[in-house]
Design a protein around this motif. Sequence first.
Motif, short mmCIF file in Angstrom:
data_model
loop_
_atom_site.label_atom_id
_atom_site.label_comp_id
_atom_site.label_asym_id
_atom_site.label_seq_id
_atom_site.Cartn_x
_atom_site.Cartn_y
_atom_site.Cartn_z
N GLU A 276 0.81 -1.21 0.00
CA GLU A 276 0.00 0.00 0.00
C GLU A 276 0.85 1.27 0.00
OE1 GLU A 276 -3.22 0.13 -0.25
OE2 GLU A 276 -3.67 -2.01 -0.04
N LEU A 277 2.14 1.13 0.21
CA LEU A 277 3.03 2.29 0.28
C LEU A 277 3.44 2.76 -1.11
CD1 LEU A 277 5.39 1.23 3.21
CD2 LEU A 277 3.22 2.47 3.31
N SER A 278 4.09 3.90 -1.17
CA SER A 278 4.60 4.41 -2.43
C SER A 278 5.90 3.69 -2.79
CB SER A 278 4.87 5.91 -2.32
OG SER A 278 5.94 6.15 -1.41
N ASP A 279 6.26 3.75 -4.07
CA ASP A 279 7.54 3.18 -4.50
C ASP A 279 8.69 3.86 -3.74
OD1 ASP A 279 6.30 1.46 -6.27
OD2 ASP A 279 6.58 2.77 -8.00
N GLN A 280 8.54 5.15 -3.47
CA GLN A 280 9.58 5.90 -2.76
C GLN A 280 9.79 5.35 -1.36
OE1 GLN A 280 8.75 10.09 -2.37
NE2 GLN A 280 10.83 10.57 -1.66
N ASP A 281 8.72 5.04 -0.66
CA ASP A 281 8.85 4.49 0.69
C ASP A 281 9.48 3.11 0.67
OD1 ASP A 281 7.88 6.64 2.13
OD2 ASP A 281 5.81 5.90 2.19
N ARG A 282 9.07 2.27 -0.27
CA ARG A 282 9.65 0.93 -0.35
C ARG A 282 11.14 1.01 -0.72
NH1 ARG A 282 4.33 -0.28 -2.39
NH2 ARG A 282 5.00 0.32 -4.49
N ALA A 283 11.49 1.94 -1.59
CA ALA A 283 12.91 2.12 -1.94
C ALA A 283 13.70 2.61 -0.74
CB ALA A 283 13.03 3.10 -3.10
N ALA A 284 13.10 3.44 0.10
CA ALA A 284 13.78 3.95 1.30
C ALA A 284 14.03 2.81 2.29
CB ALA A 284 12.95 5.05 1.94
N ILE A 285 13.04 1.95 2.47
CA ILE A 285 13.23 0.80 3.36
C ILE A 285 14.37 -0.07 2.85
CG2 ILE A 285 12.15 -1.36 4.11
CD1 ILE A 285 9.45 0.19 4.13
N ALA A 286 14.40 -0.31 1.56
CA ALA A 286 15.46 -1.13 0.97
C ALA A 286 16.82 -0.47 1.16
CB ALA A 286 15.18 -1.36 -0.50
N ALA A 287 16.89 0.85 0.97
CA ALA A 287 18.16 1.56 1.12
C ALA A 287 18.68 1.44 2.54
CB ALA A 287 17.97 3.03 0.74
N TYR A 288 17.80 1.52 3.53
CA TYR A 288 18.24 1.38 4.91
C TYR A 288 18.75 -0.04 5.18
CZ TYR A 288 17.93 0.54 9.93
OH TYR A 288 18.20 0.16 11.22
N LEU A 289 18.01 -1.04 4.72
CA LEU A 289 18.43 -2.42 4.97
C LEU A 289 19.78 -2.72 4.32
CD1 LEU A 289 15.06 -4.36 4.54
CD2 LEU A 289 16.19 -3.65 6.66
N MET A 290 20.06 -2.08 3.19
CA MET A 290 21.35 -2.27 2.55
C MET A 290 22.48 -1.59 3.33
SD MET A 290 20.81 -4.17 -0.09
CE MET A 290 22.32 -3.97 -1.04
N ALA A 291 22.11 -0.65 4.19
CA ALA A 291 23.11 0.11 4.94
C ALA A 291 23.39 -0.45 6.33
CB ALA A 291 22.67 1.56 5.08
N VAL A 292 22.60 -1.46 6.76
CA VAL A 292 22.77 -2.03 8.09
C VAL A 292 24.02 -2.90 8.11
CG1 VAL A 292 21.79 -3.55 9.84
CG2 VAL A 292 20.32 -1.95 8.61
N THR A 293 24.94 -2.59 8.99
CA THR A 293 26.19 -3.35 9.08
C THR A 293 25.95 -4.66 9.82
OG1 THR A 293 27.45 -1.31 9.14
CG2 THR A 293 28.57 -3.30 9.88
N PRO A 294 26.37 -5.79 9.27
CA PRO A 294 26.19 -7.07 9.97
C PRO A 294 26.93 -7.09 11.29
CG PRO A 294 26.75 -7.41 7.66
CD PRO A 294 26.95 -5.97 7.95
#
Length: 294
Positions: A276-294
């Motif tokens: 239900e979210l915008s493409d922009q919000d989903r892209a932001a979630i993905a960008a954060y997950l890619m930035a999380v250091t293991p």
Amino acid sequence: MRLLAGLAGLAAVAAAAGWLLTAPVRLDENAVAQGPGDALRGARIFHVGGCASCHAAKGAKGDDRLKLGGGAVLATPFGDFQPPNISPGADGIGGWSLADFDNAMRRGVSPDGRHYYPAFPYTSYARMTPGDIADLFAFLKTLPAVAGQPAPGAIAFPYNIRRGIGLWKHLYLDAAPVVTLPASAPAAARAGQYLVEGPGHCSECHTPRDGFGGPDRARWLHGGPDAEGKGKVPGLTPTQLKWSASEIADYLKTGFTPDYDSVGGSMVEVQANMAELSDQDRAAIAAYLMAVTP
């Protein structure tokens, strides 16, 4: 006699200190959300927060997902927690003020001054902005009123001593961001951090918990046992998920993994909200997950 009197005095001091330490703490009047909120903006927060996943009837579809009379019981090792009616009727939050709602969301305190159990993810909602709280409240007020309250859950001893949640909050209730993003992090990752760590409360399932049921921040989003004992919840760090940002965003939109498997389990409800979210919000979630250091 003096020894007994001294012990009694120490016990009284300890009891008083314990009572103060476990007391529910409300938001400062200057920090509480101010209305009126915007219901159109609140719809976005409603979907990010997945309110329907817990508070609508199990398996609800379409408009029935907006009838928030209380959903399925959450069974955990600490007891069975029943999501309540949060519709805008007399049996829900119809009599609540915005301040009542904000204290519930960001402090886990009920209008009558009791602690909520952290099955209600206020440890994540504590990071929400007052504006988003007001907008969400405004949106909830537009939904259908549902009569009745579901039967209460069954909480095991000693966890049924609700006052003890006050000590738990001293350990785990923190409004500060969890991940320290580098200065070079893009704006999308910072926007995604708010959505994931705040209203999206992804860590509530994807971060392992310690013996007290609190999130283990040293293993943030590393996955762990399902809270209801139904297998494992996967980790979301880049080395665990091994998806690209575009693949993560597409999965949240369509429910299909990069290898064309489909979403399953409790994630079905989450993905329905994310769609239900915008493409922009989903892209932001993905960008954060890619930035999380293991």
